[in-house]
Write a protein that holds these residues in place. Structure first.
Motif, PDB file in Angstrom:
ATOM      1  N   ARG A  11      33.418 -30.435  -4.331  1.00 13.94           N
ATOM      2  CA  ARG A  11      34.171 -31.522  -4.978  1.00 13.94           C
ATOM      3  C   ARG A  11      34.885 -31.020  -6.223  1.00 13.94           C
ATOM      4  NH1 ARG A  11      29.495 -34.629  -4.081  1.00 13.94           N
ATOM      5  NH2 ARG A  11      29.716 -35.917  -2.237  1.00 13.94           N
ATOM      6  N   TRP A  14      37.769 -28.857  -5.279  1.00 10.39           N
ATOM      7  CA  TRP A  14      38.840 -29.664  -4.662  1.00 10.39           C
ATOM      8  C   TRP A  14      39.734 -30.279  -5.746  1.00 10.39           C
ATOM      9  CZ3 TRP A  14      41.789 -30.296  -0.758  1.00 10.39           C
ATOM     10  CH2 TRP A  14      42.504 -31.478  -0.576  1.00 10.39           C
ATOM     11  N   LEU A  58      42.228 -30.971   4.938  1.00 15.29           N
ATOM     12  CA  LEU A  58      41.358 -30.640   3.812  1.00 15.29           C
ATOM     13  C   LEU A  58      40.737 -31.890   3.207  1.00 15.29           C
ATOM     14  CD1 LEU A  58      43.364 -27.778   2.096  1.00 15.29           C
ATOM     15  CD2 LEU A  58      41.238 -27.595   3.364  1.00 15.29           C
ATOM     16  N   LYS A  59      41.560 -32.945   3.082  1.00 15.43           N
ATOM     17  CA  LYS A  59      41.032 -34.204   2.554  1.00 15.43           C
ATOM     18  C   LYS A  59      39.909 -34.709   3.447  1.00 15.43           C
ATOM     19  CE  LYS A  59      44.890 -36.430   0.273  1.00 15.43           C
ATOM     20  NZ  LYS A  59      45.985 -37.342   0.533  1.00 15.43           N
ATOM     21  N   VAL A  62      36.759 -32.717   2.835  1.00 13.90           N
ATOM     22  CA  VAL A  62      36.103 -33.062   1.571  1.00 13.90           C
ATOM     23  C   VAL A  62      35.515 -34.472   1.651  1.00 13.90           C
ATOM     24  CG1 VAL A  62      36.450 -33.390  -0.912  1.00 13.90           C
ATOM     25  CG2 VAL A  62      37.531 -31.461   0.242  1.00 13.90           C
ATOM     26  N   LEU A 115      42.096 -20.629  -0.418  1.00 10.50           N
ATOM     27  CA  LEU A 115      41.415 -21.206  -1.580  1.00 10.50           C
ATOM     28  C   LEU A 115      41.178 -20.128  -2.635  1.00 10.50           C
ATOM     29  CD1 LEU A 115      38.867 -23.493   0.314  1.00 10.50           C
ATOM     30  CD2 LEU A 115      40.792 -24.261  -1.086  1.00 10.50           C
ATOM     31  N   TRP A 131      32.148 -23.583   0.693  1.00 14.51           N
ATOM     32  CA  TRP A 131      33.280 -23.915   1.582  1.00 14.51           C
ATOM     33  C   TRP A 131      33.080 -23.298   2.972  1.00 14.51           C
ATOM     34  CZ3 TRP A 131      37.381 -27.172   1.469  1.00 14.51           C
ATOM     35  CH2 TRP A 131      37.688 -27.774   0.234  1.00 14.51           C
TER      36      TRP A 131
END
Ligand code: HEM
Length: 161
Positions: A11, A14, A58-59, A62, A115, A131
């Motif tokens: 988190r 992100w 990606l959203k 997460v 990333l 990740w």
């Protein structure tokens, strides 16, 4: 599944991705087609739309951290069941997008590379590990869905586009 500490690492990293959200898809696709040019044909010509889909992906990854343990229980409605959502997503990748099973490995590698490039020093070994674990959990569920191909639920509600 991931520990609370690992979820926290994802988190907070992100939050650092959000300001560079325009750059991340550029890095990702350039690297993906460098390492695996054979997958270019799987994607539409217009990568602009596809880049928005990467951010949606990606959203989604997460957001899946916020699903509680209840989401994994058998009593929940099929459309709310995280495992079924992931299996249905995997089935779509297999049947609609025709992605080969082995592409999960290179896509995971490219995600971590992106990333790393995007976050620099903030992408510590522990953040990388969290990740990697998350990608492994999600892609394993998707691959089960691709093999079984028995799941048929509407993803529209569950996946941000
Ligand atoms: C953790 C793994 C992955 C996640 C969470 C994920 C997620 C998504 C999502 C949310 C979409 C948007 C459409 C939809 O909801 O079905 C999508 C589309 C797509 N993904 Fe993935 N994906 C993953 C892995 C992969 C891999 C390994 C490939 C292989 C190259 C891939 C290739 C594609 C393609 C080709 C499309 C559709 C492009 C089109 O619009 O025609 N994805 N993915």
């Amino acid at each position: 599944m991931l520990s609370d500490v690992e979820k926290g690492r994802i988190r907070s990293s992100w939050r650092l991705v959000v300001p560079i959200a325009e750059t991340v898809p550029d890095l990702f696709y350039r690297r993906l087609f460098e390492l695996a040019p054979q997958y270019r044909v799987l994607f539409p010509d217009d990568l602009a739309r596809q880049k928005r889909k990467l951010l949606a992906m990606l959203k989604f990854v997460v957001a899946s951290l916020d699903w509680t343990a209840d989401d994994w229980k058998e009593e929940v409605a099929p459309s709310d069941d995280l495992a079924l959502i992931l299996m249905a997503l995997g089935r779509r990748h297999h049947e609609l997008y025709r992605i080969p099973d082995e592409s999960y490995a290179v896509v995971g590698e490219v995600l971590i590379w992106t990333l790393d490039k995007g976050l620099g020093q903030a992408f510590t070994p522990r953040v990388r590990e969290a990740w990697t674990k998350l990608y492994d959990v999600i892609s394993a569920s998707m691959r089960i869905g691709a093999q079984g191909a028995t799941v048929d639920i509407d993803l529209g509600r569950s996946v941000a586009r």
